[in-house]
Design a protein around this motif. Sequence first.
Motif, PDB file in Angstrom:
ATOM      1  N   GLU A 248       0.875  -1.181   0.000  1.00 48.96           N
ATOM      2  CA  GLU A 248       0.000   0.000   0.000  1.00 48.96           C
ATOM      3  C   GLU A 248       0.906   1.223   0.000  1.00 48.96           C
ATOM      4  O   GLU A 248       1.133   1.866   1.022  1.00 48.96           O
ATOM      5  N   TRP A 249       1.417   1.554  -1.200  1.00 46.63           N
ATOM      6  CA  TRP A 249       2.522   2.493  -1.318  1.00 46.63           C
ATOM      7  C   TRP A 249       2.146   3.914  -0.900  1.00 46.63           C
ATOM      8  O   TRP A 249       2.922   4.582  -0.189  1.00 46.63           O
ATOM      9  N   GLN A 250       0.982   4.386  -1.338  1.00 46.67           N
ATOM     10  CA  GLN A 250       0.590   5.753  -1.000  1.00 46.67           C
ATOM     11  C   GLN A 250       0.381   5.917   0.504  1.00 46.67           C
ATOM     12  O   GLN A 250       0.759   6.937   1.089  1.00 46.67           O
ATOM     13  N   ARG A 251      -0.202   4.913   1.128  1.00 50.26           N
ATOM     14  CA  ARG A 251      -0.414   4.991   2.571  1.00 50.26           C
ATOM     15  C   ARG A 251       0.921   4.942   3.316  1.00 50.26           C
ATOM     16  O   ARG A 251       1.109   5.601   4.342  1.00 50.26           O
ATOM     17  N   ILE A 253       3.759   6.139   2.134  1.00 52.05           N
ATOM     18  CA  ILE A 253       4.362   7.461   1.954  1.00 52.05           C
ATOM     19  C   ILE A 253       3.723   8.479   2.894  1.00 52.05           C
ATOM     20  O   ILE A 253       4.421   9.304   3.499  1.00 52.05           O
ATOM     21  N   ALA A 254       2.399   8.426   3.057  1.00 54.29           N
ATOM     22  CA  ALA A 254       1.716   9.360   3.962  1.00 54.29           C
ATOM     23  C   ALA A 254       2.223   9.192   5.389  1.00 54.29           C
ATOM     24  O   ALA A 254       2.460  10.183   6.106  1.00 54.29           O
ATOM     25  N   ASP A 257       5.790  10.561   5.563  1.00 55.70           N
ATOM     26  CA  ASP A 257       5.783  12.025   5.574  1.00 55.70           C
ATOM     27  C   ASP A 257       5.528  12.559   6.981  1.00 55.70           C
ATOM     28  O   ASP A 257       6.204  13.478   7.451  1.00 55.70           O
ATOM     29  N   ARG A 285      10.389   5.529   2.747  1.00 52.88           N
ATOM     30  CA  ARG A 285       9.723   6.333   1.724  1.00 52.88           C
ATOM     31  C   ARG A 285      10.386   6.155   0.368  1.00 52.88           C
ATOM     32  O   ARG A 285       9.706   6.151  -0.677  1.00 52.88           O
ATOM     33  N   ARG A 289       8.361   5.138  -2.947  1.00 53.15           N
ATOM     34  CA  ARG A 289       8.420   6.004  -4.126  1.00 53.15           C
ATOM     35  C   ARG A 289       8.928   5.246  -5.350  1.00 53.15           C
ATOM     36  O   ARG A 289       8.415   5.439  -6.468  1.00 53.15           O
ATOM     37  N   LEU A 292       6.295   3.243  -6.975  1.00 52.99           N
ATOM     38  CA  LEU A 292       5.341   4.052  -7.732  1.00 52.99           C
ATOM     39  C   LEU A 292       5.982   4.721  -8.947  1.00 52.99           C
ATOM     40  O   LEU A 292       5.340   5.505  -9.641  1.00 52.99           O
ATOM     41  N   ASP A 294       8.668   6.795  -8.958  1.00 54.90           N
ATOM     42  CA  ASP A 294       9.312   8.080  -8.694  1.00 54.90           C
ATOM     43  C   ASP A 294      10.797   7.836  -8.395  1.00 54.90           C
ATOM     44  O   ASP A 294      11.237   7.841  -7.244  1.00 54.90           O
TER      45      ASP A 294
END
Length: 310
Positions: A248-251, A253-254, A257, A285, A289, A292, A294
């Motif tokens: 769950e990559w976006q979670r 990263i959140a 952060d 992170r 990234r 995803l 980046d």
Amino acid sequence: SGIQRNRMQIAWASFQRSLGRCSPALATLEVVISELRETSPASEETALVLAGALMNKGNVQCMLSPKDSVADFDEAIRFLEGLPSSGPRWRSQLALSYLNRSMANRDLGHLQQAIADCDRAVRVFREETARNFDAYGPELANALSTRANALADAGRQGEALGDLNESEAVVLRLITSGRNEYRSTRAHIRTLRGTVLDELGRHAEALQDFDDAIQTLDGLVRDGRHDLEHLLALAHMDRGQTFIRTKEWQRSIADSDRAINLFSQLEGDYRSSHLGRLGHTLLNRAEARLALGDKIGSRSDRTQGLDLIR
């Protein structure tokens, strides 16, 4: 009296340490230790206070250099073991000295020594808790969670989980008796347990523990408990690691952060003691990234993270 003044100085140094002000804390403790060494004849009470000062000095040194702190803990333990006393205060002080030495040894990678010291502390606090739960329950919970950390580092996750379950049960009993100041302690135990559950591949259970810990700590920080920000950062860091395992990559990263922001706001020596964790969060992170696509952001995070860890 002089002893009472020394006790107040030790308490002040402990408060300074909690704020990351290690240099003034060390200076205060050096004065206390020097004064107590010169006291003659040395009473049992003086020896107990001196052992407490040495132990607190070791705690401060542990934030700066775990290797330097071991000598202070060794001396405190020698002082206490050389006393004829065997009352609850003596036993508690000795157990705390063992426990704090275990944390220094764990940081140095001396896991068997750390576990052996924890075993001694847990044994003492179990006996004292059976006699006086309100006074010694918090110490038992702390000893159990400290041993769990060392056991997990040694690859003994099953035993670590057992200690954390027992530690939480002790703290929950304190909370249900009206001692709400231990809500943050329970939250941190759940963070630690979440990490162990994650290592055991029980990701859903781990995430539940992290969620509960973050909810509690976030509420307390919002209410002004800024001294808990490092625990909230740890919970976000560890949940972000679990989100990597569940892809769950976006979670992830959140969470990274938020952890990076919190770690970066820590001040003084307290911030310095968490630079490794900040570096680890940046590496988390970086991995998310990269997953995803980046590549530039990932490379930047990885470079910064490795620099901090080195």
